[in-house]
Design an enzyme around this catalytic site. Structure first.
Site, PDB file in Angstrom:
ATOM      1  CB  THR A 154      16.927  -4.667 -12.050  1.00 49.56           C
ATOM      2  OG1 THR A 154      16.689  -6.076 -11.996  1.00 49.56           O
ATOM      3  CG2 THR A 154      15.559  -3.986 -12.122  1.00 49.56           C
ATOM      4  CD1 TRP A 200      19.474 -10.277 -11.105  1.00 47.56           C
ATOM      5  CD2 TRP A 200      20.448 -10.881  -9.182  1.00 47.56           C
ATOM      6  NE1 TRP A 200      18.512 -10.224 -10.108  1.00 47.56           N
ATOM      7  CE2 TRP A 200      19.084 -10.588  -8.915  1.00 47.56           C
ATOM      8  CE3 TRP A 200      21.259 -11.267  -8.114  1.00 47.56           C
ATOM      9  CZ2 TRP A 200      18.526 -10.679  -7.647  1.00 47.56           C
ATOM     10  CZ3 TRP A 200      20.701 -11.362  -6.844  1.00 47.56           C
ATOM     11  CH2 TRP A 200      19.361 -11.078  -6.622  1.00 47.56           C
ATOM     12  CG  ASN A 211      17.508 -13.346 -10.143  1.00 44.52           C
ATOM     13  OD1 ASN A 211      16.914 -13.555  -9.098  1.00 44.52           O
ATOM     14  ND2 ASN A 211      17.021 -12.579 -11.108  1.00 44.52           N
ATOM     15  CD  GLU A 212      13.665 -13.343 -11.934  1.00 45.35           C
ATOM     16  OE1 GLU A 212      13.878 -12.641 -12.922  1.00 45.35           O
ATOM     17  OE2 GLU A 212      12.999 -12.960 -10.957  1.00 45.35           O
ATOM     18  CD  GLU A 256      13.419 -11.050  -7.250  1.00 49.21           C
ATOM     19  OE1 GLU A 256      14.530 -11.597  -7.413  1.00 49.21           O
ATOM     20  OE2 GLU A 256      12.930 -10.229  -8.052  1.00 49.21           O
TER      21      GLU A 256
END
Length: 825
Positions: free
Chosen positions: A109, A151, A192-193, A277
Site C-alpha cells: 500500500t 499481502w 489479503n484481498e 479489515e
C-alpha cells in the site's frame, strides 16, 4: 487495504471528511442535515440471560503498507508513550487484536515490508519490525490476540503462485519464527484481498496441526465479499478448515459507515464472522465512522470483531494514506506525535470489554428504533460479573434519554459513565472523559445522551486516558549522514522506509570492512496490487519533505553484471501502491552508462520516466565502490560520479522532497556513507502577497478584519494591506506569516489536527500553530505547512471564487495546496 470505489480516492476521502465536518456544524448550529428526529426516551433492560454471540474484540493492523516503519526509530520515551496509547489497558485505544503483515519484499500500500525468507530455506526470524510490534503489544497486554496475514510474498514461492505447497511451507516457517520469539499466534489467514483457494486453506490447516500449531485458528476470505462463507456452506472440508469468516469494508469503504452488511450464508455459518479489515479513514474525521461501525457491524451484520486499518500513521507525508491511523507519528527525529479521535472512539469499547464476553442482543439496538438517533450495544462477562453498554449518538440532532434496568444476574450498584465528544469538528482533539456515576431510582437508571458523542455505561473500573505532552514538530537538520556501519546484519537503516524490495544491513564487500546497506530481495516478488510490471523496482526513502536545496550522495557497489544503482532526490508525492513517484534519479550501470531521470505520477500505473541527461563513464563493473551524488540548487540539478560532474540540467518540476536509494531491478546493490548536505536557500524574509496557484486569488484576511479569529480566505488580488503578509524566520527555521494591516499571525485554532479546520488570524504568541514550513513545490510555487500538525494550507475544495475559506488539509500535491510568493518589499 482495499480501495475499490467509483470515484477517485482523493475525492472520496475529501467527501468523507467534509461530511463529518458538515455534521459537526449541524450539531453546533442545531440545523439538521437530514430529517432525523431524536427519540425522547429509550428503555433498555440489560439482561444477563439474553442470547448473543461471543465478542472477539476490536483491533488494528500493523502492515498492509509499511505504516509502522517510522515508529521503530522514535526516541525511546515517545515510542513507549505511543505504544502505551495503542496497547496498554486503561490508557488509550487498548487494542484487543493486533493483525500484522507477513512481509513480502513488495509494496503493499504505502511501503514494502521485509520478508523473513527471501529465498527458500534462508530464514531470518529477526527480519522486519512486526515481531517487535507483537512483542511490544504482548508486553503491555498479555491477553491481546495476534493475527497474521500475507499481502505480497517472495517470488520463489510456487514460481510466482502463492497458493502452492511452497506457500504452505512459507506460512509454517513464519509460525516457526513466531515461536522462536515466544509469540503464540491466535489467528492466521491466506492472502489479503485475493480470491481464496479452498485447497490452500484445507492444506494449511492440516499442516498447522501436523507442526504443532493446532491451536492457531484459520481466518478465511479477507476479501471484500463474503464468498468464503458460501464456500464453507457448500463444502464440509472447507467448513472444517476455516474457523472464522472475514470480510473487508462491510460497512462501505471510506464512508460514514452508517450501515453494515454480511451475507445470509455468513450469518448462518455457526462460526464467527468478522470485519477483518475496516477503517481506511482519516485519523480525525474517521472517528465517528469507526464508532458507528463497531456497534452497527454487530447490529446489522452479526460481526463479532472489528479490525481497523491501519494501527498507526508512522510513515512519510508524501505517501498516499499517510493521514490514517490511531496515532500519527511521522517525525521520529523530533519525537512529535498526535493521538487521534479514532483512538478514543475505539477506547469507548475496548477499555470496557474483553474478547470472550457475550453480546446481549436484547440490550442492543437503535435508539428509539431509529438508526438516525444512534445505536447501542451491550456486552457481559461470561460469568456475569460485569457488563458494559456502548452508545453512539453521532447522527442525532438533539439530546435524548435512556433508562436502564438490570436483570438476569448482572450486577447493579453505581454505574460508571465515560464519553468522548466528537461533535466539534475543529479545535483540540478530545479525549475520553469520565462523567458522574449513575444511581438507580426505584431500580431504574437514567442517562441523558447529547448528540455527536460516544458513551459507555459500565460496572467495570480501571479505565483512563493518557495525558502526555509530545514534543513539537521540528525539521530534520542537515547535514545528515549515515555510514550504515553500526547496524546489525538484517536491520533497516534509521529513518529509511522501503517502498519496494528490502534494504538491510549486511557485511560490506569490495575490500570495505564493517556493515553496509544492501538491497536483499533477489527476485521480483509476488505483487499484491498491479502496477506496471516494468516499474516494480526496489527503492527506499528518508528525510524531510521540506528539504529543497541539498546534495545527496552515497557510495555504491554493484554485485552482479547487468545491474544498476540509483540515488534519488526531491522525492515528493507517491501514488498509491507505488504506481508513480515525483522524483529525480541518478542511475549508474555496471557498464558505465548513466542517466539523470525524472519520474512522475500522471496516468494509470505509470511512472512516466523522462531522461533529462545521459552518457557513459568508465565501466565500474562489479565488486568496486563508486560515489554517486545529486545536487539541487533552485532549478539546477547537477549529477556527479566519483566526484566528477557528468551532467547538469535545468528543471522546475519538483522543488523539495525526500532523499532515497534504489536499484533498477531485484538484485543486490550495496550502499555506504550516505550524506545529505545543505546548499544555499533563498531568504524568504520580507513582505509578500501569497497567491493560490490553483485559483490565482490572494490570501486575504476576510473583509479586511483585524481581530482574533478572523477567517482567512482567498480573494481577487487588489494590493490591499489585508492581502500582504510579512514572513519572518523563527529560531527553529520555520516562518511566521503576519498580516501587514492586522499585525496578527496566520494561525490554526487550538493547533487543531482536524483536516478542514479553517485558518484564521491570531495574536502572535510564538506557538507552533503560528509557525509554517514554506517549501518549494516546483514551477515557482510553494507549499505552506503547519508546524503544529504537518497539514498544508489549502483552498477549500479547490474552489476559485472570492471568499473561499483557506483550510488545512493533508498533503495531496494538488494545485490548491500550492502558492506563489509575490514580493512586495
Amino acid at each position: 487495504m482495499h480501495h475499490a470505489t467509483g470515484l477517485p480516492d482523493r475525492h472520496v476521502r475529501r467527501l468523507a471528511a467534509l461530511t463529518a465536518l458538515l455534521m459537526g456544524l449541524a450539531l453546533l448550529t442545531g440545523r439538521a442535515l437530514s430529517p432525523a428526529y431524536a427519540a425522547t426516551s429509550t428503555a433498555i433492560t440489560v439482561d444477563g440471560a439474553s442470547a448473543g454471540r461471543t465478542f472477539d474484540g476490536v483491533g488494528a493492523i500493523s502492515g498492509g503498507g509499511g505504516n509502522t516503519r517510522l515508529l521503530v526509530d522514535y526516541p525511546a520515551t515517545q515510542r513507549n508513550q505511543i505504544l502505551d496509547y495503542l496497547f496498554k489497558p486503561g490508557y488509550g485505544a487498548a487494542l484487543q487484536i493486533l493483525k500484522v503483515e507477513i512481509g513480502g519484499d513488495v509494496n503493499s500500500t504505502d511501503g514494502s515490508e521485509i520478508s523473513f525468507e527471501h529465498t527458500k530455506g534462508d530464514i531470518d526470524c529477526d527480519a522486519g519490525y512486526e515481531w517487535w510490534a507483537m512483542e511490544q503489544a504482548k508486553a503491555r497486554n498479555p491477553g491481546i490476540k495476534l493475527f497474521a496475514l500475507a499481502w505480497g510474498a517472495p517470488g520463489w514461492i510456487g514460481n510466482g503462485d502463492f497458493y502452492t505447497q511452497d506457500g504452505i511451507d512459507y506460512m509454517i516457517d513464519w509460525l516457526g519464527c513466531a515461536k522462536q520469539h515466544g509469540l503464540s499466534i491466535d489467528y492466521i489467514g491466506g492472502r489479503n484481498e485475493k480470491t481464496y483457494s479452498a485447497w490452500f486453506y484445507q492444506t494449511l490447516k492440516s499442516a498447522m496441526a501436523a507442526n504443532g500449531y493446532a491451536s492457531t485458528k484459520l481466518v478465511g476470505g479477507d476479501e471484500t465479499v463474503w464468498n468464503i462463507a458460501t464456500g464453507m456452506k457448500n463444502s464440509t472440508a472447507l467448513y472444517n478448515a476455516v474457523d472464522v469468516a472475514g470480510a473487508h469494508y462491510p460497512c462501505t469503504y471510506q464512508s460514514a459507515m452508517t450501515t453494515c452488511s454480511s451475507s445470509a450464508d455468513a450469518q448462518s455459518l455457526g462460526k464467527p464472522i468478522w470485519a477483518s479489515e475496516n477503517g481506511s479513514e482519516n485519523a480525525e474525521t474517521g472517528a465517528a465512522p469507526v464508532a458507528r461501525a463497531i456497534n452497527r457491524g454487530y447490529l446489522d451484520a452479526k460481526m463479532s470483531a472489528y479490525i481497523n486499518w491501519p494501527m498507526v500513521a508512522s510513515d512519510y507525508q508524501n505517501l498516499y494514506f499517510h493521514d490514517q491511523g490511531l496515532v500519527t507519528a511521522n517525525q521520529p527525529w523530533s519525537g512529535a506525535y498526535s493521538v487521534s479521535r479514532t483512538a478514543w472512539s475505539i477506547a469507548q469499547t475496548t477499555q470496557f470489554t474483553s474478547p470472550g464476553w457475550k453480546y446481549l442482543d436484547t440490550a442492543s439496538g437503535y435508539l428509539g428504533g431509529d438508526r438516525a438517533n444512534g445505536s447501542y450495544v451491550s456486552y457481559a462477562a461470561p460469568d456475569k460479573s460485569a457488563w458494559s453498554t456502548v452508545y453512539e449518538t453521532l447522527d442525532a440532532t438533539a439530546s435524548q434519554t435512556v433508562t436502564l434496568n438490570v436483570a438476569g444476574g448482572l450486577p447493579g450498584g453505581a454505574l460508571h459513565v465515560w464519553s468522548t465528544d466528537l461533535s466539534q469538528p475543529g479545535g483540540a482533539t478530545p479525549r475520553m472523559l469520565r462523567g458522574s456515576d449513575l444511581t438507580a431510582v426505584g431500580g431504574t437508571y437514567s442517562l441523558t445522551l447529547e448528540p455527536g458523542r460516544v458513551y459507555t455505561v459500565t460496572t467495570t473500573t480501571g479505565q483512563g486516558a493518557g495525558t502526555t505532552t509530545p514534543p513539537a514538530r521540528n525539521r530534520l537538520v542537515m547535514p545528515y549522514s549515515d555510514s550504515f556501519a553500526g547496524y546489525g546484519t538484517g536491520q533497516e537503516a534509521r529513518y529509511f522506509a522501503s517502498m519496494n524490495g528490502a534494504f538491510q544491513a549486511a557485511p560490506c564487500t569490495g575490500g570495505r570492512s564493517g556493515q553496509c546497506l544492501r538491497q536483499t530481495a533477489p527476485m521480483k516478488p509476488i505483487i499484491w496490487w498491479a502496477p506496471a510490471s516494468n516499474d516494480i523496482q526496489p527503492y527506499t526513502l528518508m528525510g524531510d519533505v521540506g528539504w529543497s536545496n541539498y546534495t545527496v550522495g552515497s557510495d555504491v557497489l554493484l554485485e552482479k553484471s547487468g545491474s544498476s544503482a540509483e540515488i534519488l532526490g526531491r522525492v515528493g508525492t507517491q501514488s498509491k501502491f507505488s504506481t508513480g513517484l515525483n522524483a529525480y534519479h541518478l542511475r549508474l550501470s555496471d557498464t558505465g552508462s548513466w542517466a539523470l531521470l525524472k519520474t512522475g505520477t500522471t496516468g494509470t500505473n505509470s511512472w512516466n520516466w523522462t531522461t533529462l541527461a545521459s552518457g557513459s563513464v568508465t565501466a565500474p563493473g562489479t565488486g568496486t565502490w563508486h560515489k554517486l551524488a545529486l545536487t539541487f540548487q533552485d532549478s539546477t540539478i547537477t549529477a556527479k560520479i566519483d566526484g566528477s560532474t557528468v551532467g547538469a540540467v535545468t528543471d522546475t518540476s519538483y522543488g523539495a522532497g525526500l532523499a532515497g536509494l534504489g536499484t533498477a531491478g531485484y538484485y543486490p546493490v550495496q550502499y555506504s556513507n550516505l550524506s545529505v548536505t545543505h546548499e544555499s536557500v533563498p531568504d524568504l524574509s520580507g513582505t509578500y502577497k501569497i497567491i493560490s496557484a490553483g485559483s490565482g486569488k490572494a490570501l486575504t484576511a476576510s473583509n479586511g478584519g483585524t481581530s482574533d479569529g478572523t477567517p482567512v480566505v482567498q480573494k481577487t488580488d487588489a494590493n490591499s494591506g489585508s492581502q500582504q503578509w510579512k514572513l519572518a524566520y523563527t529560531s527553529a527555521g520555520y516562518l511566521t506569516v503576519t498580516g501587514v494591516t492586522s499585525g496578527k499571525a496566520l494561525d490554526v485554532n487550538a493547533a487543531s489536527t482536524w483536516p478542514g479546520a479553517g485558518l484564521q488570524l491570531g495574536t502572535s504568541n510564538g506557538s507552533v500553530s503560528q509557525q509554517w514550513l514554506i517549501a518549494p513545490a516546483g514551477s515557482g510555487t510553494y507549499t505552506i505547512e503547519s508546524r503544529s500538525n504537518g497539514y498544508k494550507a489549502d483552498v477549500y475544495k479547490a474552489q476559485t471564487t472570492d471568499g473561499t475559506p483557506i483550510d488545512q488539509w493533508f498533503t495531496n500535491g494538488s494545485t490548491n495546496q500550492r502558492w506563489k510568493l509575490v514580493k512586495v518589499s
